[in-house]
Motif scaffolding. Structure first.
Motif, PDB file in Angstrom:
ATOM      1  N   ARG A   5      -8.653   3.233   2.811  1.00 53.50           N
ATOM      2  CA  ARG A   5      -8.275   2.529   2.110  1.00 53.50           C
ATOM      3  C   ARG A   5      -6.918   2.749   1.508  1.00 53.50           C
ATOM      4  O   ARG A   5      -6.143   1.490   1.498  1.00 53.50           O
ATOM      5  CB  ARG A   5      -9.214   2.012   1.324  1.00 53.50           C
ATOM      6  CG  ARG A   5     -10.737   1.600   2.112  1.00 53.50           C
ATOM      7  CD  ARG A   5     -11.870   0.707   0.942  1.00 53.50           C
ATOM      8  NE  ARG A   5     -11.294   2.114  -0.113  1.00 53.50           N
ATOM      9  CZ  ARG A   5     -12.992   2.156  -0.902  1.00 53.50           C
ATOM     10  NH1 ARG A   5     -13.047   1.020  -0.913  1.00 53.50           N
ATOM     11  NH2 ARG A   5     -13.207   3.122  -1.125  1.00 53.50           N
ATOM     12  N   PHE A   6      -6.820   4.263   0.806  1.00 53.86           N
ATOM     13  CA  PHE A   6      -5.861   4.133  -0.015  1.00 53.86           C
ATOM     14  C   PHE A   6      -4.200   3.961   0.930  1.00 53.86           C
ATOM     15  O   PHE A   6      -2.902   3.686   0.795  1.00 53.86           O
ATOM     16  CB  PHE A   6      -5.345   5.584  -0.541  1.00 53.86           C
ATOM     17  CG  PHE A   6      -4.006   5.737  -0.799  1.00 53.86           C
ATOM     18  CD1 PHE A   6      -3.718   5.096  -2.261  1.00 53.86           C
ATOM     19  CD2 PHE A   6      -3.620   6.678  -0.169  1.00 53.86           C
ATOM     20  CE1 PHE A   6      -2.894   5.572  -2.780  1.00 53.86           C
ATOM     21  CE2 PHE A   6      -2.520   7.247  -1.215  1.00 53.86           C
ATOM     22  CZ  PHE A   6      -2.108   6.486  -2.409  1.00 53.86           C
ATOM     23  N   LEU A   7      -3.915   4.661   2.203  1.00 53.70           N
ATOM     24  CA  LEU A   7      -2.828   5.056   3.010  1.00 53.70           C
ATOM     25  C   LEU A   7      -3.395   3.588   4.152  1.00 53.70           C
ATOM     26  O   LEU A   7      -1.489   3.013   3.985  1.00 53.70           O
ATOM     27  CB  LEU A   7      -3.752   5.827   4.156  1.00 53.70           C
ATOM     28  CG  LEU A   7      -3.211   6.981   3.825  1.00 53.70           C
ATOM     29  CD1 LEU A   7      -3.553   8.256   5.110  1.00 53.70           C
ATOM     30  CD2 LEU A   7      -2.400   7.641   3.518  1.00 53.70           C
ATOM     31  N   ALA A   8      -3.920   2.414   4.323  1.00 56.12           N
ATOM     32  CA  ALA A   8      -3.772   0.955   4.824  1.00 56.12           C
ATOM     33  C   ALA A   8      -3.091   0.345   3.629  1.00 56.12           C
ATOM     34  O   ALA A   8      -1.844  -0.762   3.485  1.00 56.12           O
ATOM     35  CB  ALA A   8      -5.514   0.425   5.172  1.00 56.12           C
ATOM     36  N   GLY A   9      -3.587   0.282   2.284  1.00 57.93           N
ATOM     37  CA  GLY A   9      -2.811  -0.336   0.762  1.00 57.93           C
ATOM     38  C   GLY A   9      -1.396   0.298   0.941  1.00 57.93           C
ATOM     39  O   GLY A   9      -0.375  -0.429   1.032  1.00 57.93           O
ATOM     40  N   CYS A  10      -0.761   1.850   1.170  1.00 60.65           N
ATOM     41  CA  CYS A  10       0.508   1.882   0.664  1.00 60.65           C
ATOM     42  C   CYS A  10       0.780   1.375   2.312  1.00 60.65           C
ATOM     43  O   CYS A  10       1.930   0.594   1.681  1.00 60.65           O
ATOM     44  CB  CYS A  10       0.283   3.437   0.500  1.00 60.65           C
ATOM     45  SG  CYS A  10      -0.053   4.021  -0.667  1.00 60.65           S
ATOM     46  N   LEU A  11       0.412   1.062   3.174  1.00 58.05           N
ATOM     47  CA  LEU A  11       1.277   0.402   4.442  1.00 58.05           C
ATOM     48  C   LEU A  11       1.483  -0.843   4.412  1.00 58.05           C
ATOM     49  O   LEU A  11       2.659  -1.491   4.431  1.00 58.05           O
ATOM     50  CB  LEU A  11       0.103   0.807   6.086  1.00 58.05           C
ATOM     51  CG  LEU A  11       1.275   0.292   7.215  1.00 58.05           C
ATOM     52  CD1 LEU A  11       2.643   1.270   7.167  1.00 58.05           C
ATOM     53  CD2 LEU A  11       0.160   0.544   8.596  1.00 58.05           C
ATOM     54  N   GLY A  12       0.108  -1.945   3.750  1.00 53.39           N
ATOM     55  CA  GLY A  12       0.662  -3.112   3.322  1.00 53.39           C
ATOM     56  C   GLY A  12       1.628  -3.587   2.035  1.00 53.39           C
ATOM     57  O   GLY A  12       2.526  -4.258   2.747  1.00 53.39           O
ATOM     58  N   TYR A  13       1.577  -2.634   1.398  1.00 50.75           N
ATOM     59  CA  TYR A  13       2.514  -2.865   0.452  1.00 50.75           C
ATOM     60  C   TYR A  13       4.526  -2.008   1.101  1.00 50.75           C
ATOM     61  O   TYR A  13       4.870  -2.904   0.290  1.00 50.75           O
ATOM     62  CB  TYR A  13       2.345  -1.795  -1.039  1.00 50.75           C
ATOM     63  CG  TYR A  13       2.782  -1.904  -1.703  1.00 50.75           C
ATOM     64  CD1 TYR A  13       2.893  -3.275  -2.528  1.00 50.75           C
ATOM     65  CD2 TYR A  13       4.146  -0.827  -2.727  1.00 50.75           C
ATOM     66  CE1 TYR A  13       4.259  -3.135  -3.914  1.00 50.75           C
ATOM     67  CE2 TYR A  13       5.178  -0.855  -3.854  1.00 50.75           C
ATOM     68  CZ  TYR A  13       5.182  -1.776  -4.160  1.00 50.75           C
ATOM     69  OH  TYR A  13       5.684  -2.394  -5.159  1.00 50.75           O
ATOM     70  N   HIS A  14       3.991  -1.324   1.675  1.00 51.24           N
ATOM     71  CA  HIS A  14       5.451  -1.057   2.460  1.00 51.24           C
ATOM     72  C   HIS A  14       5.664  -2.165   2.729  1.00 51.24           C
ATOM     73  O   HIS A  14       7.228  -1.996   2.795  1.00 51.24           O
ATOM     74  CB  HIS A  14       5.421   0.881   3.504  1.00 51.24           C
ATOM     75  CG  HIS A  14       6.112   0.666   4.290  1.00 51.24           C
ATOM     76  ND1 HIS A  14       7.138   1.215   3.173  1.00 51.24           N
ATOM     77  CD2 HIS A  14       6.735   0.811   4.690  1.00 51.24           C
ATOM     78  CE1 HIS A  14       8.257   1.497   4.307  1.00 51.24           C
ATOM     79  NE2 HIS A  14       8.171   0.913   5.598  1.00 51.24           N
ATOM     80  N   VAL A  15       4.886  -2.724   4.350  1.00 52.64           N
ATOM     81  CA  VAL A  15       5.257  -3.996   5.059  1.00 52.64           C
ATOM     82  C   VAL A  15       5.843  -4.687   3.953  1.00 52.64           C
ATOM     83  O   VAL A  15       6.539  -5.854   3.939  1.00 52.64           O
ATOM     84  CB  VAL A  15       4.271  -3.993   5.538  1.00 52.64           C
ATOM     85  CG1 VAL A  15       4.877  -6.193   6.456  1.00 52.64           C
ATOM     86  CG2 VAL A  15       4.113  -3.105   6.779  1.00 52.64           C
ATOM     87  N   ARG A  16       5.643  -5.765   2.811  1.00 50.92           N
ATOM     88  CA  ARG A  16       5.366  -6.736   2.041  1.00 50.92           C
ATOM     89  C   ARG A  16       6.597  -6.140   0.937  1.00 50.92           C
ATOM     90  O   ARG A  16       7.968  -6.584   1.080  1.00 50.92           O
ATOM     91  CB  ARG A  16       3.947  -6.351   1.382  1.00 50.92           C
ATOM     92  CG  ARG A  16       3.533  -7.352   1.486  1.00 50.92           C
ATOM     93  CD  ARG A  16       2.149  -7.547   0.115  1.00 50.92           C
ATOM     94  NE  ARG A  16       2.310  -7.111  -1.028  1.00 50.92           N
ATOM     95  CZ  ARG A  16       1.231  -6.042  -1.381  1.00 50.92           C
ATOM     96  NH1 ARG A  16       0.599  -6.346  -0.678  1.00 50.92           N
ATOM     97  NH2 ARG A  16       1.749  -6.306  -2.372  1.00 50.92           N
ATOM     98  N   VAL A  17       7.408  -5.771   0.798  1.00 50.94           N
ATOM     99  CA  VAL A  17       8.736  -4.533   0.099  1.00 50.94           C
ATOM    100  C   VAL A  17       9.223  -4.576   1.465  1.00 50.94           C
ATOM    101  O   VAL A  17      11.110  -5.458   0.511  1.00 50.94           O
ATOM    102  CB  VAL A  17       8.241  -3.547  -0.697  1.00 50.94           C
ATOM    103  CG1 VAL A  17       9.504  -2.968  -1.454  1.00 50.94           C
ATOM    104  CG2 VAL A  17       7.501  -3.627  -1.608  1.00 50.94           C
TER     105      VAL A  17
END
Length: 116
Positions: free
Chosen positions: A78-90
């Motif tokens: 979940r942490f890595l998926a959240g980091c990836l999602g935030y990276h894509v949004r930014v």
């Protein structure tokens, strides 16, 4: 091939389509909103830098845990998926693919699920 749109702009269909003015030149993007958006994204880039460091540590711990358990632990996933999602949004906001300014919260919970 050129197609005239309703707003008197011409869409050039090539390998990547772009919006052109009627003269055939690329449409001008106002530089002040782009500058403001880049200034607003500075804090996102600093958060993203810290998240990348945490993600490297998490991947290392998760790899060892996956060797021992035979699967990646759910919190690590979940942490890595959240980091990836935030990276894509930014990233999409940084290259001006989205019009809306992104929220500064990298991972938020909604109804018990992680949304990235």
């Amino acid at each position: 091939m050129r197609v005239r749109g309703d707003d008197s702009r011409v869409v050039c269909s090539r390998a990547c389509s772009r919006v052109c003015s009627p003269t055939g030149r690329p449409a001008q993007v106002p530089s002040l909103p782009v500058l403001v958006r880049m200034l607003l994204l500075i804090r996102h880039f600093s958060v993203l830098f810290l998240l990348r460091i945490a993600a490297v540590v998490t991947v290392s711990v998760g790899w060892i845990a996956a060797l021992v358990l035979g699967r990646l632990p759910e919190p690590v996933l979940r942490f890595l998926a959240g980091c990836l999602g935030y990276h894509v949004r930014v990233g999409t906001s940084g290259i001006l693919l989205v019009d809306r300014y992104q929220n500064a919260v990298p991972i938020r919970r909604a109804q018990g699920k992680i949304m990235g």
